[in-house]
Design an enzyme around this catalytic site. Structure first.
Site, PDB file in Angstrom:
ATOM      1  CD  GLU A  69      -2.679   1.281   2.589  1.00  0.00           C
ATOM      2  OE1 GLU A  69      -2.223   0.796   3.631  1.00  0.00           O
ATOM      3  OE2 GLU A  69      -3.780   1.862   2.522  1.00  0.00           O
ATOM      4  CE  LYS A 142      -7.379   1.567   3.452  1.00  0.00           C
ATOM      5  NZ  LYS A 142      -6.148   2.181   4.014  1.00  0.00           N
ATOM      6  CB  CYS A 183      -4.384  -1.307   4.487  1.00  0.00           C
ATOM      7  SG  CYS A 183      -3.392  -1.238   5.981  1.00  0.00           S
TER       8      CYS A 183
END
Ligand SMILES: O=C(O)CCC(=O)C(=O)O
Length: 301
Positions: A69, A142, A183
């Site tokens: 990331e 994300k 994440c």
């Protein structure tokens, strides 16, 4: 809010059995490379470092390479807008060009970690997946932004800088069907269950957990997502930069379908290369048929 997202993932999960039968599974064994990169405030240096690391993974036999990331940009609000690129305008995106060229020249699949994307006046934390022909195969924005406020420990509000993605991402590649999360997306088991239901064999989570929640949970959550869904989980983090404002946990890892750690790293810059053997998925699911044992009648209605 929570109730409705849970019920929609349950609907997806109910589709599982029929969809899984259609999953192509020509490849059974291959190597994955996890490039745990050192990230600086010089974008060109980050691109060069990523390219070298991809080459190193390929040299060790990797045909799927995963980046971290936020690998082309420090994890700081001072840089996100400045480093953001518009992937619709491929020629003006050095990050897109490098990843596409690397995938094509080495004939591999790349899950390109995540980088700041600018699109229609918004910033997104975005992962691009490239195939061995260098073409973009998928783009994951994300979904769950990392907003946290634990007094005396950690405060971070990603939603101050980024807009959230609104779609799961499942992509068919030369190395099988992959689900993508970035994440904080790993904290939401419904997303991983949806990917399994749709036939993913690996979930790749580029991540940049901090030392605070990372030590406690990074490994636990990867193992849980893998064991719950009986598939491979691969994570890739930047290395720790002790001078940066965000202390990164590191520990890029490959977990197998029974929840076992196959390979992992510390927090230093490195490339982890390990074998993925899909027959382990079948073995685990046959010996422990969680999908058949599931009591949907009790807790999913
Ligand atoms: O969920 C966590 O504890 C960490 C998440 C994170 O670091 C991120 O999403 O960037």
């Amino acid at each position: 809010m929570m109730a409705s997202s849970t019920s929609s993932s349950i609907e997806h999960t109910m589709l599982a059995a029929s969809e899984q039968l259609q999953v192509p599974s020509s490849i059974t064994k291959f190597k994955i490379g996890l490039c745990q990169l050192s990230v600086t405030s010089e974008k060109n240096q980050n691109l060069a470092c990523a390219h070298n690391s991809i080459k190193a993974a390929v040299k060790c036999g990797a045909s799927l390479v995963v980046l971290p990331e936020m690998w082309n940009c420090p994890y700081s609000n001072d840089y996100f807008a400045k480093f953001a690129e518009d992937f619709e305008n491929e020629d003006a995106s050095p990050t897109f060009s490098m990843l596409s060229e690397a995938a094509c020249s080495h004939g591999i699949t790349i899950v390109g970690g995540s980088v700041p994307e600018s699109s229609d006046g918004q910033l997104y934390n975005t992962s691009c997946v490239f195939g061995p022909d260098g073409k973009l195969k998928a783009k994951h924005r994300k979904i769950h932004l990392f907003d946290i406020e634990i007094p005396g420990d950690i405060t971070f509000k990603e939603s101050d800088f980024f807009a959230a993605g609104d779609k799961p991402t499942i992509v068919d590649t030369d190395v099988g069907r992959i689900g993508i999360g970035i994440c904080h997306d790993i904290r939401f088991p419904e997303l991983a269950a949806l990917y399994r239901a749709k036939g993913a064999r690996i979930i790749c989570y580029p991540g940049a957990f901090n030392i605070s929640t990372g030590e406690l949970l990074w490994e636990v959550m990867q193992r849980a997502r893998a064991a719950d869904n009986q598939l491979f989980v691969a994570s890739c983090s930047p290395s720790r930069d002790s001078s940066g404002s965000y202390a990164i946990w590191g520990h890029s890892t490959l977990v197998g379908p029974s929840g076992e750690i196959i390979a992992t790293s510390g927090h230093e810059e490195t490339v982890v290369v390990a074998e993925i053997d899909y027959s382990k998925i079948e073995l685990q699911r046959k010996g422990l048929p969680l999908d058949k044992q599931k009591r949907a009648d009790i807790y999913l209605s």
